[in-house]
Design a protein around this motif. Sequence first.
Motif, PDB file in Angstrom:
ATOM      1  N   TYR A  67       0.852  -1.176   0.000  1.00 19.21           N
ATOM      2  CA  TYR A  67       0.000   0.000   0.000  1.00 19.21           C
ATOM      3  C   TYR A  67       0.895   1.235   0.000  1.00 19.21           C
ATOM      4  N   LYS A  68       0.297   2.371  -0.297  1.00 12.35           N
ATOM      5  CA  LYS A  68       1.021   3.640  -0.226  1.00 12.35           C
ATOM      6  C   LYS A  68       0.620   4.362   1.056  1.00 12.35           C
ATOM      7  N   ASP A  69       1.629   4.773   1.822  1.00 14.56           N
ATOM      8  CA  ASP A  69       1.332   5.453   3.075  1.00 14.56           C
ATOM      9  C   ASP A  69       0.906   6.903   2.826  1.00 14.56           C
ATOM     10  N   GLU A  70       0.722   7.655   3.899  1.00 13.49           N
ATOM     11  CA  GLU A  70       0.211   9.019   3.799  1.00 13.49           C
ATOM     12  C   GLU A  70       1.127   9.930   2.983  1.00 13.49           C
ATOM     13  N   SER A  71       2.392   9.574   2.894  1.00 13.03           N
ATOM     14  CA  SER A  71       3.346  10.373   2.113  1.00 13.03           C
ATOM     15  C   SER A  71       3.506   9.868   0.689  1.00 13.03           C
ATOM     16  N   GLY A  72       2.729   8.835   0.344  1.00 10.39           N
ATOM     17  CA  GLY A  72       2.815   8.275  -1.002  1.00 10.39           C
ATOM     18  C   GLY A  72       3.928   7.272  -1.180  1.00 10.39           C
ATOM     19  N   ASN A  73       4.559   6.871  -0.070  1.00 11.33           N
ATOM     20  CA  ASN A  73       5.654   5.906  -0.159  1.00 11.33           C
ATOM     21  C   ASN A  73       5.104   4.480  -0.136  1.00 11.33           C
TER      22      ASN A  73
END
Length: 383
Positions: free
Chosen positions: A133-139
């Motif tokens: 998944y992508k975290d809140e920072s898009g990582n």
Amino acid sequence: MIKPEERFFSDGGGYFGAAENPNTEAFLNVWDWDQLRMVKLKGTAKIFPPDEGHEIQILAQFADYLSPEVRAVTLDDDGLITGVSTDPDEDETIFVPYFPFATVPSLADCRIIQYSKLQELDRLGPGVDLSSYKDESGNPQTVAFEFNSWWKPVRMQMAWDELHLLKSLPPHPNLLRLDRVVLEDVESRVIGFTTKYIPGGTLDIQNIPFRFEWLQQLTQVVDFLNLELGIMHQDIALRNLLIDPDTHKLVLFDFNFAARGKDRLIDGRDDVSGVVFALYELITNDTHFTSIPSVGSKYRHDPMGDMERYLNAPNQLTWPDLPTPLEYNVPYEVGKTLDGEPNLVTGVRTRRVAMELGQYCFHWERPRQSRLLKKMKEAENSM
């Protein structure tokens, strides 16, 4: 990919007469961990003799070719399919009453992720997927997603305890801790959790030389769990030990069987014995001890020593007991009384009964993994 020998599990059934009579009609329910669905097999006691487990071998031959809508398959005495049914009344899947996240205050401070945000990458085993998944920072984050899709009372308790245990663990370099709680997308019910994914596989499949520092790390983390937190892992084995390629440290995971104090403590599965046999297997490659369900317990033979220290650990972890799902309090009809009145009961129910009552049911069914891999390959080729 899920190992073929771990894919199916026989979930009971019934015989409409004497099971010893080969002509007796019978049905057997088989759970498929790959497609996360229940399939009912119908035939006679000749093809389904009691306690033989033939239903698993039979379903394995054609499970990948069944339509997702099929609920039951009828077979003749030679094991050939004579009919299939998509009738919802044939569905024997038991309702799993997942708790709404808002009703579990003990998890309120956990990070969450919606199920739809997880991208499935692989199926590591029964109830465990490799996901991203992508975290809140898009990582991008690669994680192991553990879930409980198959109803059993003990599995509900294990899932509740493991989630809370992981959430409560303090930071430790040799322990795999909770990443996020996974919520389904309609009613935000808790359906599982994620942990960091450590590539490379467990020590039971890695062909790497033994390092003495791992012995020290394993004994230290077991002492920390047992004597500091009052937690007994109870499943110390090479399959539950990883080596983090970034830190080169040993990491213990999978707290399915963990005990908290005396709660769920299993005689003969203490962690000291687990460490001894895991290290013996790692050093010698002799795996015959892994077939022994329980071995001698250090704590059992020293009831006033280490067991007392374990039960009086200074920083014991605590969490609330598993509550009774509210859905279980809603009665449903099971036949009639002698007076002809509806016989109403509460508690466990099938998925179809829960749906008839208007209770929300999360559906896990998914395509077979071979189809998923083909889809992923086609996507890669189109890029």
